[in-house]
Design an enzyme around this catalytic site. Sequence first.
Site, PDB file in Angstrom:
ATOM      1  N   GLU A 257      12.451  -2.672  -7.456  1.00 49.06           N
ATOM      2  CA  GLU A 257      12.310  -1.676  -6.396  1.00 49.06           C
ATOM      3  C   GLU A 257      12.693  -0.316  -6.982  1.00 49.06           C
ATOM      4  O   GLU A 257      13.853  -0.068  -7.301  1.00 49.06           O
ATOM      5  CB  GLU A 257      13.218  -2.023  -5.215  1.00 49.06           C
TER       6      GLU A 257
ATOM      7  N   ASN B  67       2.488  -9.836  -0.366  1.00 50.22           N
ATOM      8  CA  ASN B  67       3.708 -10.405  -0.945  1.00 50.22           C
ATOM      9  C   ASN B  67       4.339 -11.465  -0.043  1.00 50.22           C
ATOM     10  O   ASN B  67       5.509 -11.815  -0.199  1.00 50.22           O
ATOM     11  CB  ASN B  67       4.730  -9.307  -1.264  1.00 50.22           C
TER      12      ASN B  67
ATOM     13  N   TYR C 258      16.876  -9.758   1.880  1.00 56.08           N
ATOM     14  CA  TYR C 258      16.631 -10.752   2.925  1.00 56.08           C
ATOM     15  C   TYR C 258      15.688 -11.793   2.343  1.00 56.08           C
ATOM     16  O   TYR C 258      14.994 -11.540   1.354  1.00 56.08           O
ATOM     17  CB  TYR C 258      15.993 -10.103   4.158  1.00 56.08           C
TER      18      TYR C 258
ATOM     19  N   HIS D  50       7.743  -2.385  -7.096  1.00 60.38           N
ATOM     20  CA  HIS D  50       7.728  -2.038  -5.678  1.00 60.38           C
ATOM     21  C   HIS D  50       8.558  -0.764  -5.493  1.00 60.38           C
ATOM     22  O   HIS D  50       9.099  -0.215  -6.454  1.00 60.38           O
ATOM     23  CB  HIS D  50       8.341  -3.164  -4.841  1.00 60.38           C
ATOM     24  N   SER D  51       8.658  -0.304  -4.261  1.00 54.75           N
ATOM     25  CA  SER D  51       9.612   0.738  -3.897  1.00 54.75           C
ATOM     26  C   SER D  51       9.898   0.569  -2.399  1.00 54.75           C
ATOM     27  O   SER D  51       9.060   0.021  -1.673  1.00 54.75           O
ATOM     28  CB  SER D  51       9.039   2.130  -4.189  1.00 54.75           C
TER      29      SER D  51
ATOM     30  N   ALA E 278       0.799  -1.220   0.000  1.00 49.45           N
ATOM     31  CA  ALA E 278       0.000   0.000   0.000  1.00 49.45           C
ATOM     32  C   ALA E 278       0.838   1.280   0.000  1.00 49.45           C
ATOM     33  O   ALA E 278       0.554   2.215  -0.745  1.00 49.45           O
ATOM     34  CB  ALA E 278      -0.929  -0.011   1.218  1.00 49.45           C
ATOM     35  N   ARG E 279       1.861   1.339   0.826  1.00 56.04           N
ATOM     36  CA  ARG E 279       2.611   2.583   1.004  1.00 56.04           C
ATOM     37  C   ARG E 279       3.559   2.898  -0.151  1.00 56.04           C
ATOM     38  O   ARG E 279       4.116   3.993  -0.207  1.00 56.04           O
ATOM     39  CB  ARG E 279       3.393   2.521   2.309  1.00 56.04           C
TER      40      ARG E 279
END
Length: 332
Positions: free
Chosen positions: A298, A169, A275, A222-223, A102-103
């Site tokens: 990302e 995810n 990770y 993504h970011s 979401a963010r």
Amino acid sequence: MQDDGLLTFDILSNSLGKTLDLEKHDARENLPRASVTFTSYMTFSQMSSYLEGLPAQYPQRIRVDKPGRSFENRNIYRVRMTNNITNTVQKKVVFVDGGIHARELVSPAAALYVIETLIANTKLTETIEWQIMPMLNPDGYEYALNKDPLWRKNRSKSPSSTCYGVDLNRNFGFQWGGLGASSSPCSDIYKGTSAFSEPESRALRDAMLPLKGKVKAYITFHSFGQTILYPWGYSTQVKHPLTATMDTAAKAMAAQIKKTTLAVYSVGNSAVVYYPVAGASDDWAAYAMDIAHSYTIELRDKGVYGFKLPASQILPTVRDAWEAVKTLATLV
């Protein structure tokens, strides 16, 4: 760190709360219907208006359907694009999604920019059918945009807790529940009650599974971090058999981004670079769909703004995304 029994620390921001409040309401409220912008963060309603208007504007090239609905009953859209949308039998598919977290507000913007740029680039839609799901987590996105800018998960309600949300995810059905996923409903990386327990992850699964054998590349935006990642993400010890192929393509994408926008993206296996992440969409796509090219990108930045990338950085960031997608399309 610790020194003589005392804790020391560095101040990264003196006004984080103020910055988040200033950025919270930067969506353009008066955007004309069926329009798109990359100068502010769009609301989900604005995105929906844009997406639903595409087939009427480009009836020979675009179809829009809804493979699922979110926990709070919002549409989850899929855009299908090619030069002759009525004849896709012999065409390979490139699948792109955004907005799973979401963010990460710039992620759906990147997917929308791919759609908008492909409209003008008929060469890349001659032999490829593009399938793009720009907003997989509409409930979480609206919550992050309007209430909590650091919200990550969807907005489903746990039957065993007062906490909300599942990390989508961590909810995909390959190596579900392994390293990097939590069993606590209050955790930001909560895996859910079972693989594909969430309607949003099921929507992506149900859109992709009928395409097995046709999808040649999968990209999920993504970011943040400016990194192009590839499977396996669930373990640092197990290499994907096509690691060399994906590494070569990822480096080509990073090189093209640097050449055109000057942004520097690193490349590597997601478990090693960051990770271990079990139950992620890129691992599932590579495994269940047998896709040779599966990537998590990302996007910007490298941590100055983090999840609250200023609206002024949307356009430069989505251009990075386009350069990566365009490059990959020539390699599959």
